[in-house]
Enzyme design. Sequence first.
Site, PDB file in Angstrom:
ATOM      1  N   GLU A  81       0.635  42.213  31.449  1.00  0.00           N
ATOM      2  CA  GLU A  81      -0.244  42.333  30.454  1.00  0.00           C
ATOM      3  C   GLU A  81      -1.227  43.492  30.669  1.00  0.00           C
ATOM      4  OE1 GLU A  81      -1.621  39.083  28.527  1.00  0.00           O
ATOM      5  OE2 GLU A  81      -0.158  38.644  27.520  1.00  0.00           O
ATOM      6  N   HIS A  85      -1.238  48.907  30.528  1.00  0.00           N
ATOM      7  CA  HIS A  85      -2.905  50.255  29.888  1.00  0.00           C
ATOM      8  C   HIS A  85      -2.176  50.781  31.236  1.00  0.00           C
ATOM      9  CE1 HIS A  85      -5.596  47.100  27.183  1.00  0.00           C
ATOM     10  NE2 HIS A  85      -4.610  46.356  28.704  1.00  0.00           N
ATOM     11  N   GLU A  93       0.449  48.191  43.658  1.00  0.00           N
ATOM     12  CA  GLU A  93       1.500  46.702  43.577  1.00  0.00           C
ATOM     13  C   GLU A  93       2.332  46.366  45.200  1.00  0.00           C
ATOM     14  OE1 GLU A  93       2.533  44.941  39.956  1.00  0.00           O
ATOM     15  OE2 GLU A  93       3.201  43.044  41.727  1.00  0.00           O
ATOM     16  N   ARG A 163      13.843  37.217  45.390  1.00  0.00           N
ATOM     17  CA  ARG A 163      12.932  37.769  44.374  1.00  0.00           C
ATOM     18  C   ARG A 163      12.997  37.450  43.115  1.00  0.00           C
ATOM     19  NH1 ARG A 163      10.716  43.464  42.626  1.00  0.00           N
ATOM     20  NH2 ARG A 163      12.756  43.949  43.380  1.00  0.00           N
ATOM     21  N   ASN A 179     -11.207  55.004  35.194  1.00  0.00           N
ATOM     22  CA  ASN A 179     -12.670  55.227  34.327  1.00  0.00           C
ATOM     23  C   ASN A 179     -13.561  54.078  33.489  1.00  0.00           C
ATOM     24  OD1 ASN A 179     -12.263  56.256  31.653  1.00  0.00           O
ATOM     25  ND2 ASN A 179     -10.763  57.552  32.752  1.00  0.00           N
ATOM     26  N   ARG A 190      -8.773  42.437  26.529  1.00  0.00           N
ATOM     27  CA  ARG A 190      -8.277  42.017  26.785  1.00  0.00           C
ATOM     28  C   ARG A 190      -9.776  40.625  26.868  1.00  0.00           C
ATOM     29  NH1 ARG A 190      -2.608  42.375  26.280  1.00  0.00           N
ATOM     30  NH2 ARG A 190      -1.832  43.854  26.957  1.00  0.00           N
TER      31      ARG A 190
END
Lengths: 229, 229, 229, 229
Positions: A81, A85, A93, A163, A179, A190
């Site tokens: 989720e 954005h 990650e 995985r 920013n 959120r």
Amino acid sequence: MSDDPTTVPVLDGGFLALDGAFASDLAVVNAARVSFNSTSSAMEERDEGLIRYLMRDRHGSPFEHGYFRFLVKAPIFVVREHHRHRAGHSYNEWSGRYSRIEAEFYVPDYVRTQVGKPGAYTFESVAPDVRESARAEIAGQAESAFAAYERMLEQGVAKEVARTVLPLSMFTKYFWSCNPRSLMHFCSLRNSEHAQFEIRQYAEAAEAFLAQLMPSTHAAFLANGRSAP
Amino acid sequence: MSDDPTTVPVLDGGFLALDGAFASDLAVVNAARVSFNSTSSAMEERDEGLIRYLMRDRHGSPFEHGYFRFLVKAPIFVVREHHRHRAGHSYNEWSGRYSRIEAEFYVPDYVRTQVGKPGAYTFESVAPDVRESARAEIAGQAESAFAAYERMLEQGVAKEVARTVLPLSMFTKYFWSCNPRSLMHFCSLRNSEHAQFEIRQYAEAAEAFLAQLMPSTHAAFLANGRSAP
Amino acid sequence: MSDDPTTVPVLDGGFLALDGAFASDLAVVNAARVSFNSTSSAMEERDEGLIRYLMRDRHGSPFEHGYFRFLVKAPIFVVREHHRHRAGHSYNEWSGRYSRIEAEFYVPDYVRTQVGKPGAYTFESVAPDVRESARAEIAGQAESAFAAYERMLEQGVAKEVARTVLPLSMFTKYFWSCNPRSLMHFCSLRNSEHAQFEIRQYAEAAEAFLAQLMPSTHAAFLANGRSAP
Amino acid sequence: MSDDPTTVPVLDGGFLALDGAFASDLAVVNAARVSFNSTSSAMEERDEGLIRYLMRDRHGSPFEHGYFRFLVKAPIFVVREHHRHRAGHSYNEWSGRYSRIEAEFYVPDYVRTQVGKPGAYTFESVAPDVRESARAEIAGQAESAFAAYERMLEQGVAKEVARTVLPLSMFTKYFWSCNPRSLMHFCSLRNSEHAQFEIRQYAEAAEAFLAQLMPSTHAAFLANGRSAP
């Protein structure tokens, strides 16, 4: 789970840490005042009004001249989720292709049921026995999946294949840069009663850093019903 | 799996469908030629050279004046890599918060092992018995997770909680919009020997639509070593 | 100035032409419905309500799955405001570095004065004599600047240097691509009483194409007070 | 023109000032290493090699986790080229709608002519008499335009109308925020022999700040032929 005052524990096992920031209300004010060829080196009283005006009338660009960098540990269903954005957000990650996954999984404390009609759902805690059985299901699946993952690795199966058995409850870690404007967009969607409980905890933690570093901006954001400019 | 000629089966159970496009080599040429105040209504012979020049010298903006929309069905571990691509990409995906997940999971045909040193890995098929046992692990975990998911739903646990047991091999669906430049960026990174086998199949399918609708652009992309402008 | 029904004259000497589009209300609906794994091939009655809901609650991403491409001829002071819009917008413009500028300049029909206090300005037409003298100033400066430009070119001065004498009233041309969401953002800020009169004429012309191709989206945009999602 | 060590004079009358930054090579390294779940608090020797590898193989996202904010004073024809750069860039500029413009204009010291064939131009200084006459033309047009601007203001014409006579040589001021990746994209295109002389001076000044704050990143950028990742 850390002595570092900038690391905030989130959920059972996760965290959101401010890895660094360069953000101030003054930068918002100066970015707005440069349109009048007038910048200053300190906030003045009337500047709070200017920030409220910019927020209310959705003049968003002055809120882009700042920077936040977070290190986040969250379950994959939250990360999916979050990474929706895009504009003004950067991510890097942990990758299950290159490194061995660790056996850390999220088991919800708050197990809930959906009540109400589609489009107007609310949530309520389930009964204690349902909660225990759901937590056991979630923990059990995670253990079983991780054992399968390890068996495949032992047999030489590539990490990127093995995985794929791991569940969405698995914890991962990532750097997140944004920013102030993009941070407010994230928080407006959120840190909201419409958001899933788990991501909302991360959004609350992030919003607290906004409030700390840019108090006038945050006050104007609240006064604006948490609608981002 | 479809009679629709624009739907391309990808992996066992997935697909990439061109839901619509508005893309041409001529739009690239015109966007470049407008800098000389000179646009035209048809490609001329010299225009292929112009496109090669733009690609080689990384003048990227003329490649932004087009549009592709795809509907994609892919396993979550692929989607997570795909949705890293932000600038010029738009996504809307099936949500496990609002609707019941279906029991469709990806079980790899090509089970591989990693050989070589870090940074220079290649992959080789595993032995047949390892392949069968890995496929059984992956399918077994998916079934077991889905059964747990359904048991939790029956007990009234909210979908958004129950779904967290589901594995990364689960299929999902999403709309993906992009422009020719962002499509080439995706293909340069994902239709590559460094990309994971599974996402590469999707990138190959997408690149075939680029080749079909923008043949000169695609030829220049290949001539440029698949380095996007 | 054109028989092409998709070219709309704007200001005295400018235009906004729809060079192509791939945009529909249905794409918005499908992008939203895919979250329920339910897409369709035609709009249904309830879908207007869905679009209104998405607009009101600022679910913006379903509005990104479409495409508009315009060719615009506008004075530089308008273009500078237009090109502020970044996310979801692409531009390619005529360059004064590479080609000779043509002697086309904007002389306003509507010459106005500012009335009221800072922050709450409105505009009123000036008296006829002031209008005539302002128009003469603007036209005169343009002619004089263009003559200087040509004299420099004749002496061998590079175009990129000579052009620096040309005024902000000079017409230029550019391709502009955007998606429906970014188009609405542009219209919300520029088809507004707070925008400068001249850019507002372009925003009105662009919004008319949105209304034509995506009538339900446009109706919801209006119902939302022209606040973009 | 300033004692502030972070303000660099650029051209005759302009400047580029580092208004603040939060940028380091370590942030690049950590953003890359988080994919192996391994971050550190200081650069190690091997990390320079990692940065070179990321640059060469165009792994761009680790270079997004930093921040630069500049205040720039530049002529409008430079600003127009600068503001083409969209992804990862934010701008707020002095507005001629809201405030009175000041009489500052750029008159080039380096007046050049274009030699060679289209697509392969180079530039050479013009003869001294041509230089003087070009400088006189540019300065004369600026003065004449500014006088017309002031006459219109005196007659009550709105600033937003009167400013349209002003030339592209006029100085303006703006805040510019970017991340290291977008800064490198700017420098790769504008600190280049293909860029116009004037914008190149700004790009050189900005690149010097990159070199100062992120020396390993800048060295890798140079080693990569100034091709941004």
